[in-house]
Write a protein that holds these residues in place. Structure first.
Motif, mmCIF file in Angstrom:
data_model
loop_
_atom_site.group_PDB
_atom_site.id
_atom_site.type_symbol
_atom_site.label_atom_id
_atom_site.label_comp_id
_atom_site.label_asym_id
_atom_site.label_seq_id
_atom_site.Cartn_x
_atom_site.Cartn_y
_atom_site.Cartn_z
ATOM 1 N N GLN A 37 -10.381 -28.283 18.742
ATOM 2 C CA GLN A 37 -9.467 -27.399 19.466
ATOM 3 C C GLN A 37 -8.053 -27.981 19.526
ATOM 4 O O GLN A 37 -7.070 -27.284 19.279
ATOM 5 C CB GLN A 37 -9.980 -27.143 20.892
ATOM 6 N N VAL A 38 -7.963 -29.262 19.874
ATOM 7 C CA VAL A 38 -6.648 -29.913 19.960
ATOM 8 C C VAL A 38 -5.966 -29.884 18.597
ATOM 9 O O VAL A 38 -4.797 -29.524 18.480
ATOM 10 C CB VAL A 38 -6.785 -31.362 20.482
ATOM 11 N N GLY A 77 -3.593 -35.877 19.591
ATOM 12 C CA GLY A 77 -3.162 -36.136 20.954
ATOM 13 C C GLY A 77 -2.106 -37.228 21.059
ATOM 14 O O GLY A 77 -1.086 -37.041 21.726
ATOM 15 N N PRO A 78 -2.313 -38.392 20.412
ATOM 16 C CA PRO A 78 -1.297 -39.445 20.492
ATOM 17 C C PRO A 78 0.061 -39.013 19.930
ATOM 18 O O PRO A 78 1.108 -39.394 20.467
ATOM 19 C CB PRO A 78 -1.912 -40.586 19.663
ATOM 20 N N GLU A 79 0.060 -38.201 18.868
ATOM 21 C CA GLU A 79 1.325 -37.693 18.334
ATOM 22 C C GLU A 79 2.000 -36.760 19.338
ATOM 23 O O GLU A 79 3.216 -36.808 19.520
ATOM 24 C CB GLU A 79 1.085 -36.954 17.013
ATOM 25 N N GLY A 134 12.281 -27.506 27.710
ATOM 26 C CA GLY A 134 11.816 -28.855 27.374
ATOM 27 C C GLY A 134 10.633 -29.262 28.225
ATOM 28 O O GLY A 134 9.645 -29.810 27.716
ATOM 29 N N ASN A 135 10.705 -28.979 29.527
ATOM 30 C CA ASN A 135 9.588 -29.306 30.416
ATOM 31 C C ASN A 135 8.341 -28.507 30.060
ATOM 32 O O ASN A 135 7.225 -29.033 30.118
ATOM 33 C CB ASN A 135 9.968 -29.027 31.880
ATOM 34 N N THR A 136 8.530 -27.251 29.693
ATOM 35 C CA THR A 136 7.385 -26.412 29.313
ATOM 36 C C THR A 136 6.709 -26.964 28.067
ATOM 37 O O THR A 136 5.481 -27.114 28.016
ATOM 38 C CB THR A 136 7.835 -24.955 29.069
ATOM 39 N N LEU A 137 7.495 -27.277 27.055
ATOM 40 C CA LEU A 137 6.931 -27.820 25.815
ATOM 41 C C LEU A 137 6.272 -29.172 26.060
ATOM 42 O O LEU A 137 5.176 -29.439 25.569
ATOM 43 C CB LEU A 137 8.022 -27.937 24.740
ATOM 44 N N LEU A 141 2.310 -30.078 25.403
ATOM 45 C CA LEU A 141 1.938 -31.191 24.523
ATOM 46 C C LEU A 141 1.122 -32.240 25.275
ATOM 47 O O LEU A 141 0.144 -32.779 24.740
ATOM 48 C CB LEU A 141 3.193 -31.840 23.927
ATOM 49 N N LEU A 142 1.520 -32.518 26.517
ATOM 50 C CA LEU A 142 0.799 -33.534 27.283
ATOM 51 C C LEU A 142 -0.583 -33.041 27.709
ATOM 52 O O LEU A 142 -1.505 -33.845 27.858
ATOM 53 C CB LEU A 142 1.634 -33.984 28.483
ATOM 54 N N TYR A 143 -0.754 -31.726 27.892
ATOM 55 C CA TYR A 143 -2.098 -31.187 28.114
ATOM 56 C C TYR A 143 -2.959 -31.429 26.874
ATOM 57 O O TYR A 143 -4.134 -31.786 26.971
ATOM 58 C CB TYR A 143 -2.062 -29.693 28.432
#
Length: 198
Positions: A37-38, A77-79, A134-137, A141-143
């Protein structure tokens, strides 16, 4: 009694083996599902990690983190975490002078309509919009990074479950072997022979 106790413990161990194997299977499924999924969701975003000149303006620590992924497709995820924390955030801080979205938004909301119409007000409104995006993106990404980490932990837990099941299976086999051995070598009552008178 010892043989019965060994058998009881061994059957209990066998139940635990079955439970550990089932848990390992579910954890393996979770690891595969989350990983797929990720990967699929990040790949759909069609982001290529920055490289070359795009990394030159970054602080050395951030550039070092980004360099290891330079030019690759963002699909892990790390990227996602590196891109969010060492690229997007750096540019957001540079644009806002270290102020957060909350700070900038508060300043903008406090302006009168006349102030918002000025060049300075429009610039602040544009910065507010930039920080919001920026915060949304970064959040998305962090999720992805968080779920990828959960998937990795599930994979490690699956290996531990299968390893524990294998070790416990050996102990169960030894328990059954010991129960059988004790059963065969248990002392049996022997009737004493009374000497006959001559």
């Amino acid at each position: 009694m010892r043989s019965s106790l060994d058998k009881l413990i061994s059957w209990t161990g066998l139940l635990l083996v079955a439970t550990l194997i089932a848990a390992g299977g579910l954890l393996t499924w979770a690891n595969t599902f989350v990983g797929n999924q990720v990967h699929d969701q990040l790949t759909m975003q069609d982001i290529t990690m920055p490289s070359g000149d795009a990394l030159e303006g970054l602080p050395p620590e951030d550039a070092k983190v980004m360099q290891q992924y330079a030019g690759s497709v963002l699909d892990t995820g790390p990227e996602a975490q590196a891109y969010a924390d060492h690229y997007i955030l750096v540019h957001m801080n540079a644009a806002s002078g270290g102020r957060t979205y909350g700070d900038v938004s508060g300043e903008y909301v406090a302006m009168s309509d006349e102030q918002k119409a000025t060049e300075e007000g429009q610039a602040l409104g544009a910065l507010r919009q930039t920080l919001f995006m920026g915060n949304t993106l970064r959040g998305l990404l962090l999720y992805g990074y968080a779920f990828a980490t959960i998937g990795t932990i599930a994979g490690i837990a699956a290996y531990v479950s299968f390893g524990a099941a294998a070790l416990l299976m050996v102990l169960v086999a030894l328990g059954f072997w010991h129960a059988r051995r004790v059963g065969h070598t248990a002392e049996r009552p022997v009737t004493a022979r009374v000497p006959q008178p001559v």
